[in-house]
Design a protein around this motif. Structure first.
Motif, PDB file in Angstrom:
ATOM      1  N   ALA A  55       0.830  -1.130  -0.003  1.00  0.00           N
ATOM      2  CA  ALA A  55      -0.152  -0.016  -0.020  1.00  0.00           C
ATOM      3  C   ALA A  55       0.684   1.410   0.146  1.00  0.00           C
ATOM      4  O   ALA A  55       0.459   2.370   0.566  1.00  0.00           O
ATOM      5  N   ALA A  82      -5.253 -10.255   2.202  1.00  0.00           N
ATOM      6  CA  ALA A  82      -5.610  -9.146   1.329  1.00  0.00           C
ATOM      7  C   ALA A  82      -6.220  -9.524  -0.179  1.00  0.00           C
ATOM      8  O   ALA A  82      -6.501  -8.877  -1.081  1.00  0.00           O
ATOM      9  N   ARG A 111      -4.087   2.692  -3.377  1.00  0.00           N
ATOM     10  CA  ARG A 111      -2.939   1.569  -2.953  1.00  0.00           C
ATOM     11  C   ARG A 111      -3.383   0.302  -2.288  1.00  0.00           C
ATOM     12  O   ARG A 111      -2.550  -0.620  -2.688  1.00  0.00           O
ATOM     13  N   TRP A 112      -4.330   0.343  -1.713  1.00  0.00           N
ATOM     14  CA  TRP A 112      -4.984  -1.025  -1.198  1.00  0.00           C
ATOM     15  C   TRP A 112      -5.533  -2.075  -2.185  1.00  0.00           C
ATOM     16  O   TRP A 112      -5.217  -2.936  -1.959  1.00  0.00           O
ATOM     17  N   TYR A 163      -2.466  -3.404  -3.741  1.00  0.00           N
ATOM     18  CA  TYR A 163      -1.782  -4.366  -3.062  1.00  0.00           C
ATOM     19  C   TYR A 163      -2.815  -5.762  -3.085  1.00  0.00           C
ATOM     20  O   TYR A 163      -2.017  -6.779  -3.121  1.00  0.00           O
ATOM     21  N   GLN A 223       3.968  -2.227   7.475  1.00  0.00           N
ATOM     22  CA  GLN A 223       2.658  -1.203   7.637  1.00  0.00           C
ATOM     23  C   GLN A 223       3.356   0.224   7.701  1.00  0.00           C
ATOM     24  O   GLN A 223       2.387   1.016   7.732  1.00  0.00           O
ATOM     25  N   THR A 241       3.121   3.264   4.168  1.00  0.00           N
ATOM     26  CA  THR A 241       1.880   3.718   3.343  1.00  0.00           C
ATOM     27  C   THR A 241       2.115   5.015   2.813  1.00  0.00           C
ATOM     28  O   THR A 241       1.404   5.507   1.826  1.00  0.00           O
ATOM     29  N   GLN A 260      -2.905   6.252   8.165  1.00  0.00           N
ATOM     30  CA  GLN A 260      -2.965   4.977   8.056  1.00  0.00           C
ATOM     31  C   GLN A 260      -1.620   4.290   8.988  1.00  0.00           C
ATOM     32  O   GLN A 260      -1.971   3.195   9.549  1.00  0.00           O
TER      33      GLN A 260
END
Length: 305
Positions: free
Chosen positions: A101, A144, A164-165, A168, A208, A211, A216
């Motif tokens: 992401a 995901a 972005r998600w 991913y 994580q 991003t 986030q």
């Protein structure tokens, strides 16, 4: 899976003496834990990383045999150089490296960064290394993949608004489709090499934190990692299980806990989209066109039966 296997940990790894394993992205996070535990169990582990000095620093405390080699999956030239420098058998290739992401960007070869790193780089690496592989290829996917949608006409997100998600999720779906088609081709070639996939659930790693979004970052690093995530040691277990246990090709391993977010390794399911054999073949063909790398196994390859 038996109740005993349901509580499997790295302490249950078999003796891996005499085996060689490559782990991509092993200079941090799950890759570093995976490499450490395999070396502890007796394998000679090759940490394939972008920053050799960082990789050597991470591996210095390892028990067992290891070496560090340079590999940047966002560069096909680097992938080719890594493969060209390899000689001798390779028991297990673990396609662990990945980005998640991140803000929109392109690789050295002009691919969208996430698909270029997470899928196309590993696609090229696997096929270039396949003639050396004697046992299996393990590719890391994610839960995901369930939000992923494969649009082969715009794999690099050049015609759509970048999300972005969703990107991913597409890459993690691609990892499962790649595993499926790789296994089919291995069987067709009469090879005993197996292709498997794994996912870590929600593991507490650095992944994580890239991003590019403050919100986030707070949600995932400040809240999620502290309250919901399992340790990176637990997150590495599905990969270690897939890399060492007697499992059939195209097996997908993940955590056994609630929503597969945490827990000990078990065989898990996947979406219908991740089981689509036709899309898997089409993705493979497109990946060959984009990377210039075809199926790496021939009748003369040592990994062919």
């Amino acid at each position: 899976m038996s109740s005993a296997a349901a509580r499997w940990t790295a302490a249950d790894l078999p003796d891996l003496s005499g085996r060689t394993v490559v782990v991509t992205g092993a200079s941090s996070g799950l890759g570093a834990i995976t490499a450490r535990e395999l070396a502890r169990a007796g394998a000679h582990v090759v940490l394939a990383v972008r920053d050799v000095a960082k990789g050597e620093g991470v591996a210095a405390p390892f028990e067992g045999s290891w070496e560090v080699r340079e590999l940047d999956l966002a560069s096909l030239a680097s992938v080719r150089a890594f493969a060209a420098g390899w000689s001798g058998p390779l028991d297990v290739l673990i396609n662990n490296a990945g980005i998640m992401a991140v803000p929109q960007a392109k690789t050295e070869d002009g691919f969208e960064a996430q698909i270029g790193t997470n899928h196309l780089g590993h696609f090229a690496l696997t096929n270039l290394m396949l003639k050396h592989v004697t046992d299996r290829v393990v590719t890391l996917s994610s839960g995901a993949h369930r939000i992923g949608k494969m649009q082969l006409e715009d794999l690099n997100w050049e015609r759509r608004r970048y999300d972005r998600w969703r990107v991913y999720g597409q890459t993690k779906l691609a990892n499962l489709l790649f595993t499926k088609e790789l296994q089919r081709r291995l069987e067709e070639a009469g090879s005993e090499v197996r292709a498997l996939a794994a996912h870590p659930g929600y593991a507490r790693t650095h992944l994580q934190s890239h991003t590019g979004s403050r919100l986030q970052h707070v949600l995932f690093v400040g809240v999620g990692n502290r309250l919901l995530a399992q340790s990176d040691v637990m997150g590495a277990l599905p990969t270690l299980y897939a890399a060492t246990q007697d499992l059939p090709g195209d097996t997908f391993v993940g955590p056994d806990g609630f929503l597969e977010q945490r827990g000990h390794p078990k065989i898990v399911g996947r979406t219908k989209a991740a089981q689509d054999a036709d899309v898997a073949r089409r993705l493979w063909t497109l990946s060959e066109e984009l990377t210039g790398v075809g199926f790496g196994l021939t009748a003369a390859s040592p990994s062919a039966a």
